[in-house]
Design a protein around this motif. Structure first.
Motif, PDB file in Angstrom:
ATOM      1  N   GLU A 199       0.780  -1.093  -0.013  1.00 27.03           N
ATOM      2  CA  GLU A 199       0.003  -0.035   0.035  1.00 27.03           C
ATOM      3  C   GLU A 199       0.786   1.195  -0.085  1.00 27.03           C
ATOM      4  O   GLU A 199       0.212   2.459   0.405  1.00 27.03           O
ATOM      5  CB  GLU A 199      -0.821   0.081   1.267  1.00 27.03           C
TER       6      GLU A 199
ATOM      7  N   ARG B 194      -4.834  -4.606  -7.050  1.00 26.87           N
ATOM      8  CA  ARG B 194      -6.020  -3.716  -6.810  1.00 26.87           C
ATOM      9  C   ARG B 194      -7.108  -3.976  -7.828  1.00 26.87           C
ATOM     10  O   ARG B 194      -6.772  -3.780  -9.075  1.00 26.87           O
ATOM     11  CB  ARG B 194      -5.514  -2.190  -6.428  1.00 26.87           C
TER      12      ARG B 194
ATOM     13  N   ASP C 140     -11.429   4.543  -6.764  1.00 27.39           N
ATOM     14  CA  ASP C 140     -11.714   3.696  -5.463  1.00 27.39           C
ATOM     15  C   ASP C 140     -11.225   2.391  -5.438  1.00 27.39           C
ATOM     16  O   ASP C 140     -11.517   1.876  -6.686  1.00 27.39           O
ATOM     17  CB  ASP C 140     -13.153   3.947  -5.229  1.00 27.39           C
ATOM     18  N   ARG C 141     -10.604   1.745  -4.750  1.00 33.79           N
ATOM     19  CA  ARG C 141     -10.216   0.429  -4.692  1.00 33.79           C
ATOM     20  C   ARG C 141      -9.130   0.309  -6.060  1.00 33.79           C
ATOM     21  O   ARG C 141      -8.675  -0.801  -6.287  1.00 33.79           O
ATOM     22  CB  ARG C 141     -11.214  -0.666  -5.003  1.00 33.79           C
TER      23      ARG C 141
ATOM     24  N   ARG D  66      -8.974   9.122   4.310  1.00 34.30           N
ATOM     25  CA  ARG D  66      -9.530   8.555   3.205  1.00 34.30           C
ATOM     26  C   ARG D  66     -11.123   8.491   3.082  1.00 34.30           C
ATOM     27  O   ARG D  66     -11.785   7.649   2.521  1.00 34.30           O
ATOM     28  CB  ARG D  66      -9.407   6.865   3.923  1.00 34.30           C
ATOM     29  N   GLU D  67     -11.240   9.862   2.884  1.00 37.15           N
ATOM     30  CA  GLU D  67     -12.695  10.276   2.422  1.00 37.15           C
ATOM     31  C   GLU D  67     -12.289  11.549   1.575  1.00 37.15           C
ATOM     32  O   GLU D  67     -11.509  12.413   1.628  1.00 37.15           O
ATOM     33  CB  GLU D  67     -13.591  10.254   3.537  1.00 37.15           C
TER      34      GLU D  67
ATOM     35  N   LYS E 284     -16.282   7.786   1.242  1.00 36.64           N
ATOM     36  CA  LYS E 284     -15.142   6.907   1.850  1.00 36.64           C
ATOM     37  C   LYS E 284     -14.428   6.511   0.353  1.00 36.64           C
ATOM     38  O   LYS E 284     -15.239   6.263  -0.550  1.00 36.64           O
ATOM     39  CB  LYS E 284     -15.635   5.687   2.582  1.00 36.64           C
ATOM     40  N   VAL E 285     -13.234   6.560   0.633  1.00 29.00           N
ATOM     41  CA  VAL E 285     -12.573   6.211  -0.954  1.00 29.00           C
ATOM     42  C   VAL E 285     -11.170   5.171  -0.351  1.00 29.00           C
ATOM     43  O   VAL E 285     -10.524   5.520   0.683  1.00 29.00           O
ATOM     44  CB  VAL E 285     -11.836   7.229  -1.718  1.00 29.00           C
ATOM     45  N   ASP E 286     -10.827   4.046  -1.138  1.00 26.58           N
ATOM     46  CA  ASP E 286      -9.819   3.420  -0.935  1.00 26.58           C
ATOM     47  C   ASP E 286      -8.637   3.510  -2.059  1.00 26.58           C
ATOM     48  O   ASP E 286      -9.241   2.878  -3.220  1.00 26.58           O
ATOM     49  CB  ASP E 286      -9.979   1.905  -0.573  1.00 26.58           C
TER      50      ASP E 286
ATOM     51  N   ARG F 263      -4.832   3.944  -3.654  1.00 21.22           N
ATOM     52  CA  ARG F 263      -3.274   4.219  -3.650  1.00 21.22           C
ATOM     53  C   ARG F 263      -2.677   5.102  -4.709  1.00 21.22           C
ATOM     54  O   ARG F 263      -2.959   5.079  -5.655  1.00 21.22           O
ATOM     55  CB  ARG F 263      -2.700   2.658  -4.119  1.00 21.22           C
TER      56      ARG F 263
END
Length: 487
Positions: free
Chosen positions: A178, A204, A248-249, A275-276, A287-289, A291
């Motif tokens: 990550e 991812r 996202d992701r 992370r948002e 919310k976001v994920d 890299r």
């Protein structure tokens, strides 16, 4: 001695040394040597020659430590000698009265103090001198063949030998993590290629979203990154997700992040911390994920000192650094890159004249791999037959060849030469702050760069040197060229 010998005297590999028990243990590669850039019969030569003694010769006879079995090379052509100065080892190259002369950076020399990346030509073989790490190059042939196995198994987009293989292996190691990554490199070195490789190997499930922070007006950058809600501003007639939400992701690639305005940097930092993301005109966060991978040719640490980049953001982004070398520092890859571009543009059987290679290796490629690709693409379009030669080169590359050693033009034409020698012009230009050898002090070099707005060719003319030598001085003093090109 074998033409593939490295001059080593032990039974250990070039990057190993014995410990107290006699076992081989890894050690840092520190030995000087020659790396082959091109020769018509390169398969008969070693990819690199590691200097295993403080004095050695290069020539056609097998008794030389570096044997180059070509008729244009004298039996004993030139000598390399090591000298210890201030605790550091330096090397000189001395011509031994060879029939066809010894060339360094396109100039016929009798004796010269070698510097890193000096291009040494004996006969039709052209080498790069490296002051350390010559061991790394020995498995990698200029056509891409590797003796043994490449370090990188899955990332093959970085075309080249030792340096690119090591970088690709590093990218494979950190891709599944990550870690936020900063990719440093000049224009045209392949920063986006690395970013896409990082995403592809990351595992991812989301997409990669890319944005060039220098190409979008500052007032539009935030809406592109964070998105907006309908009615957030005039013309916002519908909701639009930003690139951060779309990534996202997945992976968000921020190209030229050094050009991001400070207020946008603050909002990006908040996204990385919480992370948002908060769209413009929105009433709640999402919310976001993601890299984050970013790239720049700027000196971000200097930007932090100058107040042009947030230190806390740099700390968040700078979890891992990938440094891409400029093409002028990896000219051993030019042959393989040219072959790759010919295949890419539908001419995999294209041949090349020797003068074509000499010009490519003599040029310093300020725009790097992207410029080489354009050169090969242009040549393919202009060529009537299946051979690229000097007439197919653009002016920027053919122009420096006008001052290339006159004696070697006779060699390329197949004519024998007289014993007259063309000597290096050692006259020092009328520039204050130059040593007797024409080397400027750091202060003088910075003043010349400021005077010529970072124009390397102009600085070279002022000092009576080629552009490649100016780049060596920049590296020696740790000077960032873009600091002067951008006022």
């Amino acid at each position: 001695m074998s033409t593939h010998g490295t001059g080593a005297s032990s039974n250990y590999s070039d990057n190993e040394s014995p410990d107290a028990s006699g076992a081989a243990v890894a050690s840092a590669p520190v030995r000087a040597g020659l790396v082959l850039l091109y020769a018509p019969k390169f398969i008969e030569l070693a990819p690199a020659y590691v200097f295993g003694a403080t004095e050695l010769t290069i020539g056609r006879d097998v008794s030389n430590e570096v044997c180059v079995p070509e008729q244009a090379v004298s039996r004993e052509h030139a000598r390399f000698c090591a000298h210890a100065r201030s605790g550091e080892r330096s090397w000189t190259l001395q011509d031994l009265g060879s029939r066809n002369g010894t060339m360094v950076d396109g100039v016929c020399v009798s004796e010269i103090a070698l510097e890193p990346d000096h291009e040494v030509r004996v006969g039709d073989a052209i080498f790069k001198f490296v002051v350390s790490g010559a061991e790394r190059y020995t498995p990698y042939r200029i056509d891409g063949h590797v003796i043994g196995h490449r370090k990188a198994k899955n990332f093959r987009e970085l075309v080249g030998g030792s340096q690119m293989d090591a970088l690709a292996a590093d990218i494979e190691r950190i891709a599944p993590t990550e870690l936020s990554t900063v990719i440093l490199g000049e224009t045209g070195t392949g920063k986006e290629v690395v970013a896409r490789g990082l995403h592809r190997l990351s595992g991812r499930t989301g997409s990669m979203q890319a944005i060039n922070c220098a190409a979008i007006p500052h007032n539009l950058l935030e809406s592109e990154l964070f998105g907006y809600r309908r009615g957030a501003f005039s013309g916002a007639d519908r909701d639009k997700p930003g690139l951060i939400t779309c990534a996202d992701r997945g992976t968000l690639f921020l190209d030229e992040i050094g050009d991001m305005p400070l207020d946008s940097q603050a909002k990006l930092l908040r996204v990385l911390q919480s992370r948002e993301v908060f769209p413009l005109g929105g009433t709640r966060s999402e919310k976001v994920d993601i890299r984050v991978v970013c790239a720049t040719h700027r000196d971000l640490y200097q930007y932090v000192k100058d107040g042009r980049f947030r230190g806390d953001l740099l700390a968040r982004l700078n979890e891992h650094v990938v440094r891409l070398p400029p093409l002028r520092e990896r000219k051993e890859d030019i042959y393989q890159l040219a072959l790759d571009f010919c295949s890419r543009y539908g001419r995999p059987t294209m041949k090349f004249g020797f003068s074509f290679w000499v010009a490519l290796l003599h040029y310093d490629w300020p725009f790097n791999v992207r410029e080489l690709e354009s050169c090969i693409k242009r040549g393919i379009a202009l060529a009537d037959g299946d051979t690229l030669d000097a007439i197919h080169l653009p002016d920027a590359i053919s122009e420096p060849m006008k001052t290339y050693g006159q004696r070697l033009r006779a060699i390329e034409a197949g004519h024998s030469l007289t014993s007259s020698r063309v000597q290096t012009d050692m006259r020092v230009p009328n520039v204050t702050g130059l040593s007797s050898r024409g080397v400027p002090t750091e202060e003088t070099l910075r003043a010349l760069l400021a005077q010529h707005c970072g124009n390397v060719a102009a600085v070279g003319r002022a000092c009576g040197k080629e552009r490649m030598q100016v780049h060596r001085w920049l590296k020696r003093y740790g000077i960032v060229l873009d600091d002067y090109r951008n006022g």
